[in-house]
Scaffold this motif. Structure first.
Motif, PDB file in Angstrom:
ATOM      1  N   ASN A 182       0.871  -1.173   0.000  1.00 36.39           N
ATOM      2  CA  ASN A 182       0.000   0.000   0.000  1.00 36.39           C
ATOM      3  C   ASN A 182       0.908   1.223   0.000  1.00 36.39           C
ATOM      4  N   ILE A 183       0.975   1.918  -1.132  1.00 37.89           N
ATOM      5  CA  ILE A 183       1.910   3.029  -1.305  1.00 37.89           C
ATOM      6  C   ILE A 183       1.147   4.341  -1.381  1.00 37.89           C
ATOM      7  N   GLU A 184       1.588   5.313  -0.584  1.00 33.04           N
ATOM      8  CA  GLU A 184       1.024   6.657  -0.628  1.00 33.04           C
ATOM      9  C   GLU A 184       2.098   7.642  -1.081  1.00 33.04           C
ATOM     10  N   LYS A 185       1.679   8.764  -1.603  1.00 31.16           N
ATOM     11  CA  LYS A 185       2.600   9.710  -2.218  1.00 31.16           C
ATOM     12  C   LYS A 185       3.649  10.229  -1.243  1.00 31.16           C
ATOM     13  N   ASP A 186       3.306  10.359   0.033  1.00 35.37           N
ATOM     14  CA  ASP A 186       4.254  10.906   0.998  1.00 35.37           C
ATOM     15  C   ASP A 186       5.106   9.837   1.675  1.00 35.37           C
ATOM     16  N   LEU A 215      16.282  -2.332  -0.981  1.00 37.00           N
ATOM     17  CA  LEU A 215      17.570  -2.938  -0.654  1.00 37.00           C
ATOM     18  C   LEU A 215      17.955  -3.969  -1.708  1.00 37.00           C
ATOM     19  N   GLY A 216      19.236  -4.003  -2.058  1.00 35.36           N
ATOM     20  CA  GLY A 216      19.673  -4.863  -3.153  1.00 35.36           C
ATOM     21  C   GLY A 216      19.020  -4.382  -4.434  1.00 35.36           C
ATOM     22  N   CYS A 217      19.127  -3.090  -4.687  1.00 37.99           N
ATOM     23  CA  CYS A 217      18.302  -2.450  -5.721  1.00 37.99           C
ATOM     24  C   CYS A 217      18.700  -2.818  -7.145  1.00 37.99           C
ATOM     25  N   GLY A 218      19.838  -3.492  -7.317  1.00 40.37           N
ATOM     26  CA  GLY A 218      20.225  -3.917  -8.663  1.00 40.37           C
ATOM     27  C   GLY A 218      20.291  -2.744  -9.615  1.00 40.37           C
ATOM     28  N   GLY A 219      19.697  -2.918 -10.800  1.00 37.72           N
ATOM     29  CA  GLY A 219      19.755  -1.884 -11.824  1.00 37.72           C
ATOM     30  C   GLY A 219      18.752  -0.769 -11.673  1.00 37.72           C
ATOM     31  N   GLY A 220      17.951  -0.775 -10.609  1.00 38.53           N
ATOM     32  CA  GLY A 220      17.107   0.362 -10.287  1.00 38.53           C
ATOM     33  C   GLY A 220      15.716   0.377 -10.886  1.00 38.53           C
ATOM     34  N   ARG A 221      15.276  -0.752 -11.477  1.00 39.42           N
ATOM     35  CA  ARG A 221      13.943  -0.770 -12.087  1.00 39.42           C
ATOM     36  C   ARG A 221      12.842  -0.591 -11.056  1.00 39.42           C
ATOM     37  N   ASN A 222      12.957  -1.210  -9.880  1.00 41.41           N
ATOM     38  CA  ASN A 222      11.927  -1.034  -8.857  1.00 41.41           C
ATOM     39  C   ASN A 222      11.911   0.394  -8.334  1.00 41.41           C
ATOM     40  N   ILE A 223      13.078   1.001  -8.231  1.00 40.06           N
ATOM     41  CA  ILE A 223      13.144   2.408  -7.834  1.00 40.06           C
ATOM     42  C   ILE A 223      12.384   3.259  -8.851  1.00 40.06           C
ATOM     43  N   LEU A 256       9.103   5.604  -7.924  1.00 37.87           N
ATOM     44  CA  LEU A 256       9.094   7.042  -8.143  1.00 37.87           C
ATOM     45  C   LEU A 256       7.819   7.521  -8.838  1.00 37.87           C
ATOM     46  N   THR A 257       7.076   6.606  -9.447  1.00 38.37           N
ATOM     47  CA  THR A 257       5.776   6.979 -10.024  1.00 38.37           C
ATOM     48  C   THR A 257       4.689   6.998  -8.955  1.00 38.37           C
ATOM     49  N   LYS A 258       4.988   6.465  -7.785  1.00 35.95           N
ATOM     50  CA  LYS A 258       3.993   6.348  -6.714  1.00 35.95           C
ATOM     51  C   LYS A 258       4.312   7.212  -5.501  1.00 35.95           C
ATOM     52  N   SER A 259       5.586   7.512  -5.302  1.00 41.90           N
ATOM     53  CA  SER A 259       6.027   8.201  -4.091  1.00 41.90           C
ATOM     54  C   SER A 259       6.980   9.341  -4.434  1.00 41.90           C
ATOM     55  N   ASN A 260       7.038  10.328  -3.552  1.00 39.35           N
ATOM     56  CA  ASN A 260       7.895  11.494  -3.789  1.00 39.35           C
ATOM     57  C   ASN A 260       9.352  11.267  -3.438  1.00 39.35           C
ATOM     58  N   LYS A 275      22.021   5.864 -13.159  1.00 39.51           N
ATOM     59  CA  LYS A 275      21.827   6.332 -14.536  1.00 39.51           C
ATOM     60  C   LYS A 275      20.356   6.232 -14.942  1.00 39.51           C
ATOM     61  N   LEU A 276      19.707   5.125 -14.573  1.00 35.89           N
ATOM     62  CA  LEU A 276      18.300   4.928 -14.918  1.00 35.89           C
ATOM     63  C   LEU A 276      17.411   5.983 -14.266  1.00 35.89           C
ATOM     64  N   ASN A 277      17.786   6.392 -13.059  1.00 38.84           N
ATOM     65  CA  ASN A 277      16.947   7.305 -12.283  1.00 38.84           C
ATOM     66  C   ASN A 277      17.583   8.689 -12.117  1.00 38.84           C
ATOM     67  N   ARG A 278      18.413   9.070 -13.060  1.00 40.40           N
ATOM     68  CA  ARG A 278      19.207  10.290 -12.918  1.00 40.40           C
ATOM     69  C   ARG A 278      18.344  11.551 -12.786  1.00 40.40           C
ATOM     70  N   GLU A 279      17.219  11.626 -13.476  1.00 38.49           N
ATOM     71  CA  GLU A 279      16.396  12.832 -13.401  1.00 38.49           C
ATOM     72  C   GLU A 279      15.804  13.006 -12.005  1.00 38.49           C
ATOM     73  N   ALA A 280      15.343  11.912 -11.406  1.00 40.13           N
ATOM     74  CA  ALA A 280      14.798  11.979 -10.042  1.00 40.13           C
ATOM     75  C   ALA A 280      15.890  12.315  -9.036  1.00 40.13           C
ATOM     76  N   ILE A 281      17.102  11.822  -9.280  1.00 39.06           N
ATOM     77  CA  ILE A 281      18.230  12.146  -8.396  1.00 39.06           C
ATOM     78  C   ILE A 281      18.535  13.638  -8.484  1.00 39.06           C
ATOM     79  N   LYS A 282      18.551  14.184  -9.689  1.00 40.68           N
ATOM     80  CA  LYS A 282      18.807  15.626  -9.879  1.00 40.68           C
ATOM     81  C   LYS A 282      17.774  16.476  -9.155  1.00 40.68           C
ATOM     82  N   ARG A 283      16.544  16.009  -9.119  1.00 40.29           N
ATOM     83  CA  ARG A 283      15.457  16.764  -8.496  1.00 40.29           C
ATOM     84  C   ARG A 283      15.385  16.543  -6.986  1.00 40.29           C
ATOM     85  N   GLY A 284      16.252  15.694  -6.452  1.00 44.96           N
ATOM     86  CA  GLY A 284      16.273  15.457  -5.016  1.00 44.96           C
ATOM     87  C   GLY A 284      15.224  14.484  -4.529  1.00 44.96           C
ATOM     88  N   ARG A 285      14.599  13.765  -5.447  1.00 43.02           N
ATOM     89  CA  ARG A 285      13.562  12.799  -5.079  1.00 43.02           C
ATOM     90  C   ARG A 285      14.118  11.404  -4.853  1.00 43.02           C
TER      91      ARG A 285
END
Length: 203
Positions: A41-45, A51-59, A63-67, A84-94
């Protein structure tokens, strides 16, 4: 040589084989991961830690569900690809993705609403200590999801890989009991009696 290549499942190396394996897992594990994520059950906040995030697909999905989403892996190669996969969210501090040891989490108590572990606890050397660390960093009523392709070691495909790569496939009732001893309420679910997802709630 065959065995050495597939050791990249455990800790991808800084070479072509390691990078190839990480990117392949992003694709190959998606069906299993999607099924496992359905128990959350995921909420925006919510603050989420994978953990063991691998190539970052779950991240990427979270990021489409949480800030705010964090990832951690002990493979430098995995961390680089996930960033690299999540670089835009990293730049935005998310998003923040770090290299580290799951048995000693570099986060404060009661930091996260959700912690996830997809296809990774097979390789954790200090399981009880790591579960206690996860319990520590979760908020009260926080969710801890474990999602594994292998529910039992004696499934023929799982046994082959577990024997070759020398990793552990834990009995579901053992894991449930250990999590409950630490302070979670816990239930598990099967997908065709092969794949398994544990959803645990911090009491």
């Amino acid at each position: 040589m065959f065995k050495e290549f597939f050791k990249n499942v455990i800790k991808p190396k800084e070479n072509f084989g390691g990078r190839f394996m990480v990117k392949g897992m992003n694709v190959g594990h998606e069906k299993l991961a999607s099924w496992g994520r359905s128990f959350l059950n995921i909420e925006k906040d919510h603050n989420i830690l994978d953990l063991g995030c691998g190539g970052g697909r779950n991240i990427e999905y979270f990021l489409t569900k949480s800030n705010k989403v964090y990832g951690m892996d002990y493979s430098k190669t995995s961390v680089e690809i996930a960033r690299k996969l999540n670089r835009e969210a990293i730049k935005r501090g998310r998003c923040k993705i770090i290299e580290g040891d799951v048995s000693s989490l570099p986060f404060e108590d009661n930091s996260f609403d959700i912690v996830t572990a997809f296809e990774t606890i097979y390789f954790w050397k200090e399981l009880e200590k790591t579960f206690k660390e996860i319990h520590r960093v979760l908020k009260k009523r926080g969710q801890f999801l474990i999602c594994n392709e292998g529910a039992y070691r004696d499934h023929k495909n799982i046994k082959k890989w577990a024997d070759m790569l020398e990793f552990e496939v834990y009995d579901p009732d053992y894991l449930k009991g250990l999590l409950e001893e630490i302070g979670f309420s816990c239930e598990y679910h099967f997908d065709n009696k092969e794949h398994i997802a544990f959803i645990s709630i911090k009491k």
